[in-house]
Write an enzyme that holds these catalytic residues in place. Structure first.
Site, PDB file in Angstrom:
ATOM      1  N   LYS A   1       1.000  -0.909  -0.421  1.00 15.90           N
ATOM      2  CA  LYS A   1       0.135  -0.485  -0.300  1.00 15.90           C
ATOM      3  C   LYS A   1       1.173   1.318   0.081  1.00 15.90           C
ATOM      4  CE  LYS A   1      -0.456   0.446   4.921  1.00 15.90           C
ATOM      5  NZ  LYS A   1      -0.958   0.952   6.051  1.00 15.90           N
TER       6      LYS A   1
ATOM      7  N   ARG B   1       0.631   5.107   1.651  1.00 20.29           N
ATOM      8  CA  ARG B   1       0.230   6.148   2.394  1.00 20.29           C
ATOM      9  C   ARG B   1      -0.380   8.119   2.243  1.00 20.29           C
ATOM     10  NH1 ARG B   1      -2.305   5.303   7.691  1.00 20.29           N
ATOM     11  NH2 ARG B   1      -0.796   3.123   7.652  1.00 20.29           N
TER      12      ARG B   1
ATOM     13  N   ASP C   1      -2.916  -7.670  12.428  1.00 18.05           N
ATOM     14  CA  ASP C   1      -2.144  -6.595  12.379  1.00 18.05           C
ATOM     15  C   ASP C   1      -1.952  -6.526  14.518  1.00 18.05           C
ATOM     16  OD1 ASP C   1      -0.917  -5.274  12.103  1.00 18.05           O
ATOM     17  OD2 ASP C   1      -2.469  -3.444  11.302  1.00 18.05           O
TER      18      ASP C   1
END
Length: 310
Positions: free
Chosen positions: A190, A192, A216
């Site tokens: 990903k 950010r 997580d």
């Protein structure tokens, strides 16, 4: 051995005390009219091995002050050893300088705990392992992985599982769980754009037809977790679940999870569930009371804590 509970997570403290067959110490934690914290211990703690259970979750600063003042009261009450049992260690995400003239708040909190009187810290799934080095006292960092492994095998043991890390930073944690379950690992790549906002770019690994479980340590706004779940679902996963240690769940996080492809989000009770969490159809909690109780007993008996990692 005495167990003291502050106000952040009384149900967990009571469950731990029940596991140890010990009563909670008789204490008062209240506020003055201007919201100053006042602590009073109503029984003798001189020469005792005392464990203070307090998560520094929302409201973070109030709960942290409760813990610090309780530690000071116990120190002045001549407790022999004081262990701060912090199931969720707030400020752990501020473990390094993120830019010029920014603090390392996790180190500041570590200093405060030691100065207040803590002789030892017992916590669960620290966001960053190096925080253990911020303390000049022993720190026992427990892991939720053994608990999650047993729960996954009981709930999903008959499925073709795949463990997924929602970002590159959590790969070590996810790989350890995948090894325990003897299954494959995928990673979400990903980007950010700014703090609190993430955009899923790619899924590294073939998730088609697999029952994927995101792993997580913290779910806060839920954005990264839900974006990762959608990316996995769009790549052909048979189902998507999630196992997260600390359910911070701020803002619209519960609603976001409820509207996501996540079949079930499993959290520990390191942070007390809010009404919205309890009411959510796809969020559940598993208790860490037995894990904490075993660790506290090991500390009191001067026996191995690392044996709990198996």
């Amino acid at each position: 051995m005495k167990i003291v509970a502050c106000n952040s997570n009384l149900p967990l403290a009571k469950a731990v005390a029940a596991e140890l067959s010990l009563p909670l110490c008789n204490v008062t934690v209240r506020r003055f009219a201007d919201m100053e914290v006042f602590v009073e211990i109503h029984e003798n703690v001189r020469g005792e091995d005392v464990f203070v259970i307090q998560s520094t979750c929302t409201p973070t600063n109030d709960n942290l002050m409760e813990l610090l003042i309780m530690l000071d009261a116990l120190r002045r009450g001549s407790a022999r050893r004081i262990t701060a049992v912090i199931p969720y260690f707030g400020y752990a995400r501020q473990d390094r300088k993120s830019g010029p003239r920014t603090p390392i708040s996790a180190k500041l909190v570590a200093n405060l705990l030691v100065e207040a009187g803590a002789n030892r810290v017992l916590t669960l799934d620290l966001h960053a392992m190096q925080i253990q080095g911020f303390f000049d006292i022993p720190v026992d960092n427990l892991y939720a992985a053994p608990l999650f492994t047993r729960d996954i095998l009981s709930r999903y043991g008959d499925r073709d599982l795949m463990i997924v890390s929602p970002d590159v930073g959590g790969v070590v944690r996810a790989r350890q769980l995948a090894q325990r379950l003897n299954t494959d690992l995928a990673i979400i790549d990903k980007r950010r754009e700014r703090a609190g906002v993430s955009e899923v770019m790619n899924v590294i690994g073939d998730v088609r037809g697999r029952h994927c479980l995101l792993v997580d340590d913290i779910v806060d706004s839920g954005g990264s977790l839900c974006n990762a779940a959608r990316a996995i679902a769009n790549n052909g996963a048979a189902s998507v679940g999630a196992y997260v240690t600390h359910g911070v769940l701020t803002g619209q996080a519960v609603e976001r999870v409820a509207n996501s492809p996540i079949e079930m989000l499993t959290l520990t009770d390191s942070i007390m569930a809010t009404e919205s969490v309890t009411a959510a159809h796809n969020i559940r909690q598993v208790t860490i009371s037995n894990l904490l109780a075993q660790a506290m007993r090991a500390v009191a008996d001067e026996s191995s804590v690392s044996s709990l990692f198996d």
